[in-house]
Design a protein around this motif. Structure first.
Motif, PDB file in Angstrom:
ATOM      1  N   ASN A  52       0.839  -1.188   0.000  1.00  0.00           N
ATOM      2  CA  ASN A  52       0.000   0.000   0.000  1.00  0.00           C
ATOM      3  C   ASN A  52       0.878   1.243   0.000  1.00  0.00           C
ATOM      4  OD1 ASN A  52      -2.711  -0.807  -0.086  1.00  0.00           O
ATOM      5  ND2 ASN A  52      -2.744  -1.277   2.102  1.00  0.00           N
ATOM      6  N   LEU A  53       0.591   2.161  -0.905  1.00  0.00           N
ATOM      7  CA  LEU A  53       1.227   3.464  -0.854  1.00  0.00           C
ATOM      8  C   LEU A  53       0.736   4.196   0.392  1.00  0.00           C
ATOM      9  CD1 LEU A  53       0.629   4.371  -4.591  1.00  0.00           C
ATOM     10  CD2 LEU A  53       2.854   3.840  -3.576  1.00  0.00           C
ATOM     11  N   ARG A  54       1.434   5.234   0.798  1.00  0.00           N
ATOM     12  CA  ARG A  54       0.986   6.013   1.963  1.00  0.00           C
ATOM     13  C   ARG A  54      -0.429   6.531   1.729  1.00  0.00           C
ATOM     14  NH1 ARG A  54       5.600  10.112   2.550  1.00  0.00           N
ATOM     15  NH2 ARG A  54       6.753   8.271   1.860  1.00  0.00           N
ATOM     16  N   GLY A  55      -1.257   6.430   2.752  1.00  0.00           N
ATOM     17  CA  GLY A  55      -2.638   6.889   2.650  1.00  0.00           C
ATOM     18  C   GLY A  55      -3.595   5.867   2.088  1.00  0.00           C
ATOM     19  N   ALA A  56      -3.089   4.693   1.707  1.00  0.00           N
ATOM     20  CA  ALA A  56      -3.948   3.638   1.150  1.00  0.00           C
ATOM     21  C   ALA A  56      -4.138   2.536   2.178  1.00  0.00           C
ATOM     22  CB  ALA A  56      -3.331   3.068  -0.114  1.00  0.00           C
ATOM     23  N   GLY A  57      -5.346   1.985   2.243  1.00  0.00           N
ATOM     24  CA  GLY A  57      -5.608   0.905   3.178  1.00  0.00           C
ATOM     25  C   GLY A  57      -5.282   1.318   4.598  1.00  0.00           C
ATOM     26  N   ARG A  58      -4.473   0.520   5.278  1.00  0.00           N
ATOM     27  CA  ARG A  58      -4.087   0.818   6.654  1.00  0.00           C
ATOM     28  C   ARG A  58      -2.735   1.500   6.744  1.00  0.00           C
ATOM     29  NH1 ARG A  58      -5.107  -4.306  10.423  1.00  0.00           N
ATOM     30  NH2 ARG A  58      -3.632  -5.263   8.963  1.00  0.00           N
ATOM     31  N   SER A  59      -2.189   1.914   5.601  1.00  0.00           N
ATOM     32  CA  SER A  59      -0.906   2.623   5.625  1.00  0.00           C
ATOM     33  C   SER A  59      -1.073   3.996   6.245  1.00  0.00           C
ATOM     34  CB  SER A  59      -0.348   2.782   4.212  1.00  0.00           C
ATOM     35  OG  SER A  59       0.105   1.556   3.710  1.00  0.00           O
ATOM     36  N   GLU A  60      -0.036   4.442   6.935  1.00  0.00           N
ATOM     37  CA  GLU A  60      -0.064   5.764   7.540  1.00  0.00           C
ATOM     38  C   GLU A  60       0.219   6.829   6.493  1.00  0.00           C
ATOM     39  OE1 GLU A  60       2.806   5.619  10.648  1.00  0.00           O
ATOM     40  OE2 GLU A  60       1.586   4.329  11.942  1.00  0.00           O
ATOM     41  N   SER A  64       0.125  12.457  -1.513  1.00  0.00           N
ATOM     42  CA  SER A  64       0.714  13.755  -1.846  1.00  0.00           C
ATOM     43  C   SER A  64       0.038  14.345  -3.076  1.00  0.00           C
ATOM     44  CB  SER A  64       2.222  13.611  -2.102  1.00  0.00           C
ATOM     45  OG  SER A  64       2.461  12.892  -3.295  1.00  0.00           O
ATOM     46  N   TRP A  65       0.278  15.614  -3.323  1.00  0.00           N
ATOM     47  CA  TRP A  65      -0.336  16.297  -4.461  1.00  0.00           C
ATOM     48  C   TRP A  65       0.357  15.969  -5.777  1.00  0.00           C
ATOM     49  CZ3 TRP A  65      -4.939  18.304  -3.847  1.00  0.00           C
ATOM     50  CH2 TRP A  65      -5.331  18.810  -2.598  1.00  0.00           C
ATOM     51  N   THR A  66       1.624  15.562  -5.718  1.00  0.00           N
ATOM     52  CA  THR A  66       2.393  15.391  -6.950  1.00  0.00           C
ATOM     53  C   THR A  66       2.942  13.977  -7.154  1.00  0.00           C
ATOM     54  OG1 THR A  66       4.481  16.028  -5.884  1.00  0.00           O
ATOM     55  CG2 THR A  66       3.129  17.800  -6.835  1.00  0.00           C
ATOM     56  N   GLY A  67       2.743  13.099  -6.199  1.00  0.00           N
ATOM     57  CA  GLY A  67       3.278  11.747  -6.318  1.00  0.00           C
ATOM     58  C   GLY A  67       4.723  11.617  -5.867  1.00  0.00           C
ATOM     59  N   ALA A  68       5.334  12.709  -5.429  1.00  0.00           N
ATOM     60  CA  ALA A  68       6.743  12.650  -5.031  1.00  0.00           C
ATOM     61  C   ALA A  68       6.953  11.726  -3.829  1.00  0.00           C
ATOM     62  CB  ALA A  68       7.258  14.052  -4.716  1.00  0.00           C
ATOM     63  N   SER A  69       6.069  11.802  -2.843  1.00  0.00           N
ATOM     64  CA  SER A  69       6.206  10.949  -1.661  1.00  0.00           C
ATOM     65  C   SER A  69       5.972   9.485  -2.016  1.00  0.00           C
ATOM     66  CB  SER A  69       5.216  11.386  -0.580  1.00  0.00           C
ATOM     67  OG  SER A  69       5.474  12.715  -0.165  1.00  0.00           O
ATOM     68  N   GLU A  70       5.041   9.241  -2.911  1.00  0.00           N
ATOM     69  CA  GLU A  70       4.752   7.875  -3.332  1.00  0.00           C
ATOM     70  C   GLU A  70       5.914   7.277  -4.119  1.00  0.00           C
ATOM     71  OE1 GLU A  70       1.059   9.803  -2.177  1.00  0.00           O
ATOM     72  OE2 GLU A  70       2.749  10.405  -3.413  1.00  0.00           O
ATOM     73  N   ALA A 140       0.753   3.105 -12.536  1.00  0.00           N
ATOM     74  CA  ALA A 140       1.536   3.111 -13.777  1.00  0.00           C
ATOM     75  C   ALA A 140       2.346   4.396 -13.887  1.00  0.00           C
ATOM     76  CB  ALA A 140       0.604   2.958 -14.981  1.00  0.00           C
ATOM     77  N   MET A 141       1.744   5.506 -13.476  1.00  0.00           N
ATOM     78  CA  MET A 141       2.462   6.777 -13.465  1.00  0.00           C
ATOM     79  C   MET A 141       3.701   6.683 -12.583  1.00  0.00           C
ATOM     80  SD  MET A 141       1.124  10.481 -11.977  1.00  0.00           S
ATOM     81  CE  MET A 141       1.658  10.145 -10.280  1.00  0.00           C
ATOM     82  N   LEU A 142       3.545   6.079 -11.406  1.00  0.00           N
ATOM     83  CA  LEU A 142       4.666   5.953 -10.483  1.00  0.00           C
ATOM     84  C   LEU A 142       5.707   4.962 -11.003  1.00  0.00           C
ATOM     85  CD1 LEU A 142       2.692   5.834  -7.111  1.00  0.00           C
ATOM     86  CD2 LEU A 142       3.961   7.780  -8.044  1.00  0.00           C
ATOM     87  N   ALA A 143       5.252   3.851 -11.549  1.00  0.00           N
ATOM     88  CA  ALA A 143       6.195   2.843 -12.051  1.00  0.00           C
ATOM     89  C   ALA A 143       7.109   3.434 -13.116  1.00  0.00           C
ATOM     90  CB  ALA A 143       5.427   1.644 -12.612  1.00  0.00           C
ATOM     91  N   ALA A 144       6.523   4.170 -14.060  1.00  0.00           N
ATOM     92  CA  ALA A 144       7.304   4.730 -15.160  1.00  0.00           C
ATOM     93  C   ALA A 144       8.184   5.888 -14.722  1.00  0.00           C
ATOM     94  CB  ALA A 144       6.367   5.186 -16.279  1.00  0.00           C
ATOM     95  N   SER A 145       8.002   6.366 -13.494  1.00  0.00           N
ATOM     96  CA  SER A 145       8.835   7.469 -13.010  1.00  0.00           C
ATOM     97  C   SER A 145      10.192   6.982 -12.507  1.00  0.00           C
ATOM     98  CB  SER A 145       8.117   8.223 -11.877  1.00  0.00           C
ATOM     99  OG  SER A 145       8.114   7.461 -10.678  1.00  0.00           O
ATOM    100  N   TRP A 178       6.922  16.459 -15.992  1.00  0.00           N
ATOM    101  CA  TRP A 178       8.076  15.680 -15.542  1.00  0.00           C
ATOM    102  C   TRP A 178       7.830  14.193 -15.717  1.00  0.00           C
ATOM    103  CZ3 TRP A 178       8.965  11.842 -12.018  1.00  0.00           C
ATOM    104  CH2 TRP A 178      10.297  11.564 -11.716  1.00  0.00           C
ATOM    105  N   TYR A 179       6.635  13.701 -15.362  1.00  0.00           N
ATOM    106  CA  TYR A 179       6.326  12.279 -15.500  1.00  0.00           C
ATOM    107  C   TYR A 179       6.365  11.848 -16.963  1.00  0.00           C
ATOM    108  CZ  TYR A 179       5.002  11.830 -10.605  1.00  0.00           C
ATOM    109  OH  TYR A 179       5.023  11.793  -9.225  1.00  0.00           O
TER     110      TYR A 179
END
Length: 295
Positions: A52-60, A64-70, A140-145, A178-179
């Motif tokens: 789970n990325l942050r904020g998903a499911g039971r993740s703390e 983020s607004w831009t995907g940088a944290s993810e 997919a956006m994150l994977a390709a980054s 950027w992505y």
């Protein structure tokens, strides 16, 4: 993270990482596409990771607004694979869970028989030599980054399901460009490496490959928009090869780009893939090279 370890019969050194859709819209690790892919791929690779990325499911945390944290979340998974080591943290892993997992590792030969399970603070993972990033929508956006060159030992390929190119502005705000540039750079650099190998009759260590899987009835990006984007991406890669010295012949350039960039269009499938998940899995399994040597 949920880390799976295959038994005998799996492709040695192969790993797959699943990255789920946008958490604020319900995206989390147990989504229909990831579950179907896992059902088809997990038994065929040495290591599989669902998280789970942050904020998903039971993740703390929160999305983020831009995907940088993810991106940091994903890189932490890749760092783990590169180090071949899964840290065990008492905050997230109970003592019973740790002992059970470590016992499984010893049974599969990843731990020495005389290893003291009680004194270990990490699980040794098998060495990974080929990695598939399976991203769905936002995933997919994150994977390709992630640039494959950042993890040369993992030899990354990309399976991008329903890449959200028409709505990146909503998922990444000012980082939309950027992505797209990072994805294009991966394709162009890989095509250049493969073209040079063709021209010199050499064998490159690894050329990243990228598969797009898209439904022709996608709710967020029309198939016409996808086709325009893919044509532009192909043309940009060809243009990059034309700037190489010595110049690359047009037929070699076409072969190089076609080797790197693959597209699977699924007729009348929408962004959710309900009851069409198996077609996504068919496209990925038949395309990913490390699986082709398996019966």
């Amino acid at each position: 993270a949920v880390v799976g370890l295959a038994g005998r019969g799996a492709q040695a050194g192969a790993a797959v990482v699943y990255i789920h859709p946008y958490p604020p819209l319900g995206g989390q690790l147990r989504n229909n596409v990831a579950l179907e892919l896992a059902a088809r791929l997990d038994r065929r690779v040495t290591v599989s990771v669902t998280f789970n990325l942050r904020g998903a499911g039971r993740s703390e945390g929160r999305t983020s607004w831009t995907g940088a944290s993810e991106q940091e979340d994903l890189r932490s998974i890749l760092d783990m694979l590169a180090a071949a080591r899964l840290p065990l943290h008492p905050r997230f892993h109970s003592s019973a869970d740790c002992k059970s997992l470590l016992a499984q590792m010893r049974a599969r030969g990843f731990l020495l028989p005389d290893a003291n399970i009680d004194q270990l603070d990490a699980v040794p993972l098998p060495q990974v030599t080929h990695t598939l990033l399976c991203g769905y929508s936002y995933g997919a956006m994150l994977a390709a980054s992630v640039a494959s060159a950042d993890y040369p030992q993992l030899k990354i390929d990309y399976a991008l399901v329903s890449y959200p190119c028409s709505v990146l502005w909503a998922l990444a705000l000012q980082r939309r460009g950027w992505y797209l540039q990072r994805l294009a750079a991966t394709v162009c650099d890989a095509a250049a490496a493969y073209a040079v190998a063709l021209a010199t009759n050499s064998v490159p260590a690894h050329v990243p490959r990228m598969l797009f899987v898209a439904g022709t009835a996608d709710n967020f990006t029309s198939i016409a928009a996808y086709d325009r984007w893919w044509i532009q991406l192909h043309a940009k890669a060809i243009q990059t090869l034309q700037t190489l010295q010595p110049p690359v012949a047009s037929d070699v350039a076409d072969r190089a780009v076609s080797h790197v960039l693959a597209i699977a269009r699924i007729t009348n499938a929408d962004h959710g893939w309900l009851r069409r998940e198996s077609e996504v899995a068919d496209a990925v399994v038949s395309w990913w090279t490390p699986l082709q040597s398996m019966p």
